[in-house]
Design an enzyme around this catalytic site. Structure first.
Site, mmCIF file in Angstrom:
data_model
loop_
_atom_site.group_PDB
_atom_site.id
_atom_site.type_symbol
_atom_site.label_atom_id
_atom_site.label_comp_id
_atom_site.label_asym_id
_atom_site.label_seq_id
_atom_site.Cartn_x
_atom_site.Cartn_y
_atom_site.Cartn_z
ATOM 1 N N SER A 68 -2.534 35.791 -0.574
ATOM 2 C CA SER A 68 -1.215 35.052 0.006
ATOM 3 C C SER A 68 -0.950 33.477 -0.173
ATOM 4 O O SER A 68 -2.293 33.246 -0.325
ATOM 5 C CB SER A 68 -1.093 34.873 1.426
ATOM 6 O OG SER A 68 -0.180 36.842 1.586
HETATM 7 N N1 SAH Z 1 -2.778 39.734 2.919
HETATM 8 C C1 SAH Z 1 -3.272 39.678 1.305
HETATM 9 C C2 SAH Z 1 -1.794 39.764 0.931
HETATM 10 C C3 SAH Z 1 -1.809 41.174 0.034
HETATM 11 S S1 SAH Z 1 -0.482 41.480 -0.974
HETATM 12 C C4 SAH Z 1 -4.840 38.393 0.658
HETATM 13 O O1 SAH Z 1 -3.575 37.476 1.232
HETATM 14 O O2 SAH Z 1 -5.480 38.954 0.288
HETATM 15 C C5 SAH Z 1 0.780 42.473 0.363
HETATM 16 C C6 SAH Z 1 -0.403 43.573 0.492
HETATM 17 O O3 SAH Z 1 0.203 44.551 1.285
HETATM 18 C C7 SAH Z 1 -1.105 44.156 -0.348
HETATM 19 O O4 SAH Z 1 -1.958 44.697 -0.867
HETATM 20 C C8 SAH Z 1 0.252 45.746 -0.457
HETATM 21 O O5 SAH Z 1 -0.359 47.212 -1.231
HETATM 22 C C9 SAH Z 1 0.028 45.976 0.927
HETATM 23 N N2 SAH Z 1 1.158 47.246 1.176
HETATM 24 C C10 SAH Z 1 2.671 47.326 0.982
HETATM 25 N N3 SAH Z 1 2.810 47.816 1.105
HETATM 26 C C11 SAH Z 1 1.711 48.077 2.493
HETATM 27 C C12 SAH Z 1 2.304 49.507 3.485
HETATM 28 N N4 SAH Z 1 3.479 49.946 3.973
HETATM 29 N N5 SAH Z 1 1.361 49.230 4.325
HETATM 30 C C13 SAH Z 1 -0.230 49.135 4.341
HETATM 31 N N6 SAH Z 1 0.028 48.135 3.278
HETATM 32 C C14 SAH Z 1 0.827 47.767 2.162
#
Ligand code: SAH
Length: 217
Positions: A68
């Site tokens: 993010s």
């Molecule tokens: N906080 C993270 C953001 C990652 S992007 C960072 O800063 O690196 C969002 C993440 O949510 C992705 O890794 C994706 O695989 C995950 N995601 C998407 N749908 C999901 C679900 N239903 N349950 C858990 N994780 C999920």
């Protein structure tokens, strides 16, 4: 690298002032800014992308996912009003960057990721860097983590079509949730949901945002 990190922190502070009309916060808590200053974002991006790690942008981390934008990490973290004894549920571990920030501010972090490779990489990385009091789970974040509930705070880092009921149930009365809500690739709002002692939930839209979708199953 440290000049780039200082610049990023200054940019976040100036963005906070500019978005205060929407967010209600002209600046973020000193402990939130310290946590951001302390987490080496270059360890969380791809090795070939380290030169860009301190840009105020989301960056690709593989599997179609992103780390993010730092401003959004700061804002979401700040609005959670974390205390050192709080139990936090994070949905969307991704790179583990937000997880690291949370672990510096709360007592325990429970993080759920649907892509097992990302969860494993984040776990190894956070262990190697010495972040503690974090538990990892692979699964669908729509369901939360009922065995570990209730939580003082819930943070979701992927956009949901609507706020999942299980997450509201697992939030303590008096607790706070930050979650982007809206269609995939459509107009999404960052929502602050607060649960009153009575159990009633209040929702406030904080900022338009663009997150990857919270997928089902
Ligand atoms: N906080 C993270 C953001 C990652 S992007 C960072 O800063 O690196 C969002 C993440 O949510 C992705 O890794 C994706 O695989 C995950 N995601 C998407 N749908 C999901 C679900 N239903 N349950 C858990 N994780 C999920």
């Amino acid at each position: 690298m440290s000049a780039a990190r200082d610049n990023l922190l200054k940019e976040i502070e100036s963005d906070a002032r500019e978005t205060a009309g929407l967010t209600g916060r002209r600046s973020f808590a000193p402990r939130v800014m310290e946590a951001l200053a302390g987490v080496p974002r270059h360890e969380f991006v791809r090795p070939g992308d380290r030169d860009n790690a301190y840009l105020n942008r989301a960056r690709p981390i593989g599997d179609g996912q992103t780390i993010s934008q730092p401003l959004i990490v700061a804002l979401m973290t700040d609005l959670l009003d974390l205390e050192p004894d709080h139990r936090v549920l994070e949905i969307g571990t991704g790179s583990g960057y937000q997880t690291a920030v949370l672990s510096l501010l709360a007592g325990e972090v429970y993080t759920v990721e649907t892509i097992s490779r990302l969860s494993g990489t984040a776990k190894d990385r956070l262990n190697r860097l010495g972040y503690e009091r974090i538990r990892f789970n692979v699964g669908d974040g729509h369901l939360g983590w009922p065995e570990k509930a209730p939580f003082d705070a819930v943070i979701v880092t992927a956009a949901a079509e609507e706020i999942p009921d299980a997450l509201v149930t697992q939030l303590k009365p008096g607790g706070r949730m930050m979650i982007p809500v809206g269609p995939p690739a459509g107009s999404q709002s960052l929502i602050l949901a607060t649960k009153a002692r009575s159990g009633a939930v209040d929702q406030r839209s904080v900022l338009p945002v663009a997150f990857v979708p919270l997928v089902r199953g």
